[in-house]
Motif scaffolding. Structure first.
Motif, short mmCIF file in Angstrom:
data_model
loop_
_atom_site.label_atom_id
_atom_site.label_comp_id
_atom_site.label_asym_id
_atom_site.label_seq_id
_atom_site.Cartn_x
_atom_site.Cartn_y
_atom_site.Cartn_z
N SER A 42 0.84 -1.20 0.00
CA SER A 42 0.00 0.00 0.00
C SER A 42 0.87 1.24 0.00
O SER A 42 1.95 1.26 0.60
N ASN A 43 0.38 2.29 -0.64
CA ASN A 43 1.03 3.59 -0.57
C ASN A 43 0.38 4.50 0.45
O ASN A 43 0.77 5.65 0.59
N ASN A 44 -0.63 4.02 1.12
CA ASN A 44 -1.23 4.76 2.23
C ASN A 44 -0.65 4.23 3.52
O ASN A 44 -1.02 3.14 3.98
N LYS A 79 5.69 -0.57 -0.97
CA LYS A 79 5.06 0.66 -1.45
C LYS A 79 5.36 0.80 -2.95
O LYS A 79 6.49 1.14 -3.34
N GLN A 81 6.16 1.83 -6.53
CA GLN A 81 6.67 3.05 -7.16
C GLN A 81 6.43 3.04 -8.67
O GLN A 81 6.44 4.08 -9.30
N SER A 86 8.80 -1.73 -6.26
CA SER A 86 8.23 -1.29 -4.99
C SER A 86 9.35 -0.97 -4.02
O SER A 86 10.43 -1.57 -4.06
N ARG A 260 0.41 7.38 -8.91
CA ARG A 260 1.00 6.84 -7.68
C ARG A 260 0.51 7.64 -6.47
O ARG A 260 1.27 7.91 -5.55
N ALA A 262 -0.85 8.78 -3.02
CA ALA A 262 -0.60 8.17 -1.71
C ALA A 262 -1.29 8.99 -0.62
O ALA A 262 -1.46 10.20 -0.75
N SER A 298 2.15 11.51 -3.00
CA SER A 298 2.55 10.62 -4.08
C SER A 298 3.71 9.75 -3.62
O SER A 298 4.58 10.21 -2.88
N LYS A 299 3.73 8.49 -4.09
CA LYS A 299 4.87 7.62 -3.79
C LYS A 299 5.99 7.85 -4.78
O LYS A 299 7.14 7.49 -4.51
N GLU A 348 13.85 7.72 -7.24
CA GLU A 348 12.61 7.35 -7.91
C GLU A 348 12.84 6.87 -9.33
O GLU A 348 11.90 6.72 -10.11
#
Length: 484
Positions: A42-44, A79, A81, A86, A260, A262, A298-299, A348
């Motif tokens: 998850s990105n949250n 997470k 990307q 990830s 992406r 988040a 954002s991730k 990134e």
């Protein structure tokens, strides 16, 4: 110590909400309960009291247990990307970036650390409620698994299987899972329950018996549609794909759904306000003519900035600004609003530097150290509570007009010279009604919604009460206590 694991016939069958509700229900019975999820994607994310990050759902489950969240509640967090990469967060700290193929090969090596975190939680609890990920029916992923049956068998934790009747085919999904599982895996499952039922549960009594007869698992109940679940923070971006009916709120707020995105639950407090209509704008649609634009986190901020431009949303945002209307950027959204965003270390992707939207006179440089902390302070004369979770340092002239001030005296965020554009690194900034009142007053509206955390607490109590009425919690506890 007792333990019980909820696995699902698929993703999004409601495992996270059910575990949260059961955490509160058993805590209400006087038990010391802890949530645990071996592996999450998850990105949250949420910041823990011990200085790390875990999936948002496990933080909500900790709240349901009435305890602070810990990194041991979600020892492995992925997470995303990109489509095949990830970020790996192990016990709350970043351990690098993984490609999908490398993850499948190396995940089994993380099992000892997962089991150690589980053991640490077990020493302080009467009951540990474990949440699986995806489905054990994904037998192509079984080798090296640490999220479902791989963990259940290694830790010897009995399993309950959750089926989602709302999506259809629940009998086939439960019976089919039994059919394709390795017999040793299937033997871990002691019971099942059906979730998201609409209508009279008595109409599905024969279905429950049919499943029990074909699997040998104990039927533990049918959960009616949990209306209160919509008030819990979501960590799964799948909720953003569902259309939401427009409200009659006078203040229109738009948030574009970047690739992406988040911590989009930062918008949830605004949804508590009757005067506000929050519109999550999907790709392929322009940002509508609204009163306020909020850019979420954002991730992968540089990639999302490219995505935003590809959708033409940069044009919409700048036109919104020219009309004299406000913009708020949170975390990655804050970084996008600046003049320039640089990634010299290639955190990134390939090292590069890109132009931002240029609505804030600041520049951001991504660094290798992630900021993880709970914060509180004051912004625009009103208090806030939240957390920071980001890479990067942001500096520039607009920092001289901060968005707020933290309790330790440090300034936070930036405001444009015309006062229309604000950027902040504080997730949860809008959670308190006093803070929302200031923002809405600028738009000619009044805040009347509750405190966001208090509303989550009330929702957890409602869900727990419903689970007490609809599930055989006594039988579940016996299964948890009579471990193999």
């Amino acid at each position: 110590m007792a333990a019980l694991m909820l696995q699902g016939t698929g993703s999004d069958v409601g495992k996270s909400v059910l575990v949260a509700g059961l955490c509160r229900a058993f805590a209400n019975r006087g038990l010391i309960v802890r949530p645990f999820k071996p592996q999450n994607m998850s990105n949250n994310a949420a910041v823990t009291a011990d200085g790390g990050e875990i999936g948002r759902a496990q933080a909500t489950q900790a709240l349901a247990c009435r305890v602070p969240p810990s990194v041991h509640m979600n020892p492995v967090l992925l997470k995303p990307q990109g489509d095949r990469t990830s970020q790996l967060v192990l016990r709350g700290q970043v351990r690098g970036t993984l490609r999908a193929a490398r993850w499948r090969e190396g995940r089994e090596g993380l099992l000892p650390e997962v089991l150690e975190s589980y053991r640490l939680l077990s020493t302080e609890a009467d009951l540990v409620l474990v949440e699986g990920a995806g489905s054990p029916a994904e037998i192509n992923l079984r080798a090296g698994d640490i999220a479902n049956m791989g963990f259940a068998r290694a830790a010897d934790v009995p399993v309950l299987l959750v089926g989602d009747i709302d999506r259809g085919g629940v009998i086939a999904s439960l019976v089919g899972t039994h059919a394709i599982l390795d017999p040793a895996d299937a033997a871990m499952i002691q019971g099942f329950l059906v979730n998201k039922f609409r209508g009279d549960p008595a109409l599905f009594a024969d279905g429950m018996q049919a499943i029990a007869m074909r699997t040998g698992w104990a039927p533990l109940g049918i959960v009616s549609w949990l209306a209160a679940a919509r008030r819990l923070p979501s960590e799964d971006a799948v909720v953003l794909e569902r259309p939401r009916a427009a409200s009659e709120g006078r203040v229109r707020v738009a948030c574009p759904i970047t690739s992406r995105i988040a911590n989009f639950d930062d918008l949830d407090p605004l949804k508590l306000e009757p005067a506000v209509d929050v519109r999550m704008v999907p790709p392929g649609q322009p940002i509508p003519d609204v009163d306020w634009i909020v850019l979420a986190g954002s991730k992968a901020t540089l990639a999302d900035l490219d995505f935003l431009r590809g959708e033409g949303w940069d044009i919409d945002i700048k036109a919104h600004h020219r009309r004299g209307r406000p913009i708020l950027g949170l975390c990655g959204g804050y970084q996008m609003l600046g003049r320039r965003l640089s990634d010299p270390l290639g955190l990134e992707g390939p090292p590069r530097s890109v132009e931002g939207l240029g609505l804030l006179d600041v520049e951001t440089r991504l660094t290798g150290t992630k900021k993880l902390s709970e914060v509180q302070g004051e912004a625009q004369g009103a208090p806030f509570n939240g957390y920071e979770i980001h890479l990067g340092e942001t500096e520039g002239p607009d920092r001289a007009r901060p968005a707020g001030r933290l309790a330790d005296g440090r300034t936070e965020g930036a405001t444009s010279a015309d006062g229309l554009v604000v950027g902040s690194y504080v997730h949860g900034l809008l959670g308190r009604p006093e803070q929302r009142a200031v923002w809405l007053a600028r738009l000619g509206a009044q805040a009347s919604g509750p405190d966001h955390r208090a509303d989550i607490e009330a929702a957890l109590d409602e869900i727990a009460a419903q689970l007490e009425a609809e599930l055989d919690l006594d039988a579940m506890l016996r299964i948890a206590q009579n471990r193999r």
